[in-house]
Design a protein around this motif. Structure first.
Motif, PDB file in Angstrom:
ATOM      1  N   ILE A   1       0.870  -1.180   0.000  1.00  0.00           N
ATOM      2  CA  ILE A   1       0.000   0.000   0.000  1.00  0.00           C
ATOM      3  C   ILE A   1       0.909   1.232   0.000  1.00  0.00           C
ATOM      4  O   ILE A   1       1.881   1.287   0.743  1.00  0.00           O
ATOM      5  N   GLN A   2       0.573   2.206  -0.823  1.00  0.00           N
ATOM      6  CA  GLN A   2       1.370   3.440  -0.834  1.00  0.00           C
ATOM      7  C   GLN A   2       0.789   4.434   0.167  1.00  0.00           C
ATOM      8  O   GLN A   2      -0.424   4.640   0.187  1.00  0.00           O
ATOM      9  N   PRO A   3       1.640   5.055   0.997  1.00  0.00           N
ATOM     10  CA  PRO A   3       1.134   6.126   1.850  1.00  0.00           C
ATOM     11  C   PRO A   3       0.387   7.150   0.995  1.00  0.00           C
ATOM     12  O   PRO A   3       0.882   7.551  -0.056  1.00  0.00           O
ATOM     13  N   GLY A   4      -0.803   7.520   1.441  1.00  0.00           N
ATOM     14  CA  GLY A   4      -1.661   8.393   0.646  1.00  0.00           C
ATOM     15  C   GLY A   4      -2.816   7.627   0.013  1.00  0.00           C
ATOM     16  O   GLY A   4      -3.796   8.225  -0.431  1.00  0.00           O
ATOM     17  N   ALA A   5      -2.738   6.288   0.004  1.00  0.00           N
ATOM     18  CA  ALA A   5      -3.839   5.458  -0.519  1.00  0.00           C
ATOM     19  C   ALA A   5      -5.109   5.742   0.281  1.00  0.00           C
ATOM     20  O   ALA A   5      -5.045   6.113   1.455  1.00  0.00           O
ATOM     21  N   SER A   6      -6.255   5.551  -0.350  1.00  0.00           N
ATOM     22  CA  SER A   6      -7.519   5.893   0.313  1.00  0.00           C
ATOM     23  C   SER A   6      -7.870   4.877   1.401  1.00  0.00           C
ATOM     24  O   SER A   6      -7.400   3.733   1.393  1.00  0.00           O
TER      25      SER A   6
ATOM     26  N   ILE B   1      -5.287   5.965   8.828  1.00  0.00           N
ATOM     27  CA  ILE B   1      -4.519   7.199   8.629  1.00  0.00           C
ATOM     28  C   ILE B   1      -3.468   6.861   7.586  1.00  0.00           C
ATOM     29  O   ILE B   1      -2.666   5.940   7.775  1.00  0.00           O
ATOM     30  N   SER B   2      -3.529   7.557   6.474  1.00  0.00           N
ATOM     31  CA  SER B   2      -2.660   7.264   5.338  1.00  0.00           C
ATOM     32  C   SER B   2      -2.136   8.598   4.828  1.00  0.00           C
ATOM     33  O   SER B   2      -2.892   9.429   4.347  1.00  0.00           O
TER      34      SER B   2
ATOM     35  N   PHE C   1       3.391   7.080   5.981  1.00  0.00           N
ATOM     36  CA  PHE C   1       2.926   5.876   6.667  1.00  0.00           C
ATOM     37  C   PHE C   1       1.447   5.635   6.417  1.00  0.00           C
ATOM     38  O   PHE C   1       0.712   6.532   6.016  1.00  0.00           O
ATOM     39  N   VAL C   2       1.057   4.376   6.671  1.00  0.00           N
ATOM     40  CA  VAL C   2      -0.352   3.987   6.667  1.00  0.00           C
ATOM     41  C   VAL C   2      -0.574   3.156   7.923  1.00  0.00           C
ATOM     42  O   VAL C   2       0.112   2.146   8.134  1.00  0.00           O
ATOM     43  N   ALA C   3      -1.509   3.581   8.761  1.00  0.00           N
ATOM     44  CA  ALA C   3      -1.850   2.816   9.962  1.00  0.00           C
ATOM     45  C   ALA C   3      -3.349   2.573   9.995  1.00  0.00           C
ATOM     46  O   ALA C   3      -4.137   3.491   9.751  1.00  0.00           O
TER      47      ALA C   3
END
Ligand SMILES: CSCCC(=O)C(=O)O
Ligand SMILES: [Fe+2]
Ligand code: NI
Length: 181
Positions: A45-50, A77-78, A151-153
């Motif tokens: 998953i790319q940070p910023g993904a929905s 949170i992305s 980051f993506v959490a």
């Protein structure tokens, strides 16, 4: 690499110890009631993904956590450094606060620095992709995504309202290291 730096509240400049092995981090945090697990974040998953994209990609893991541990709400949170509100979003979590429920965060991309204040010690947990942290309800803590967030959490909650925080008003967070990037 994930790490845990343990400080006495009176010495924010020098950690008493710095741990980088998963077992050491997990056992040190477990002594304080903080659960630290490693789950494979297998979908890239790319940070910023929905939010929808992230939830769809991790549906199996999210369902498992919700069923086994009784969480009722999930959000994501992305962020990447192109986000126009990155400074405001960073500031939102940067001061010491508590929640009335466990803080459960599964990092599926990038990194962020969680800092927990337990009695006279401060536990700075650098969380990276694959880390799943669960901070017990009522534990004072703060979170830094850095000046250039990446980051993506996935966040899980056991109340239907999702994120609710009570700020302690203590400026302790300003004395401890921020996320370096
Ligand atoms: C890693 S998610 C952002 C931080 C957060 O949700 C919190 O501190 O409550
Ligand atoms: Fe929090
Ligand atoms: Ni990356």
């Amino acid at each position: 690499m994930s790490s845990l730096s343990v400080y006495h509240v009176s010495s924010p400049e020098i950690p008493n110890k710095v741990l980088t092995h998963f077992e050491d981090i997990a056992s040190t945090l477990a002594e304080k009631g903080v659960r630290f697990d490693r789950w494979e974040a297998a979908t890239k998953i790319q940070p910023g993904a929905s939010q929808d994209e992230v939830i769809a990609a991790y549906k199996t893991q999210i369902d498992k956590l919700m069923i086994e541990r009784g969480y009722v709400t999930v959000d994501v949170i992305s962020l990447n450094s192109d986000h126009p509100q990155k400074a405001e979003l960073r500031a939102k979590f940067l001061d010491e606060h508590r929640h009335g429920e466990d803080e459960v965060r599964f990092f599926v991309a990038g990194r962020g620095l969680f800092t927990l204040h337990i009695d006279d010690y401060v536990y700075a947990v650098l969380c990276e992709k694959n880390d799943l942290i669960s901070v017990p309800a009522g534990t004072p803590h703060w979170f830094d995504m850095g000046e250039h967030p990446h980051f993506v959490a996935i966040r899980l909650f056991n109340n239907p309202e999702g994120w609710v925080a009570k700020f302690t008003g203590d400026d302790i967070a300003s004395r401890f290291p921020r996320l370096e990037d």
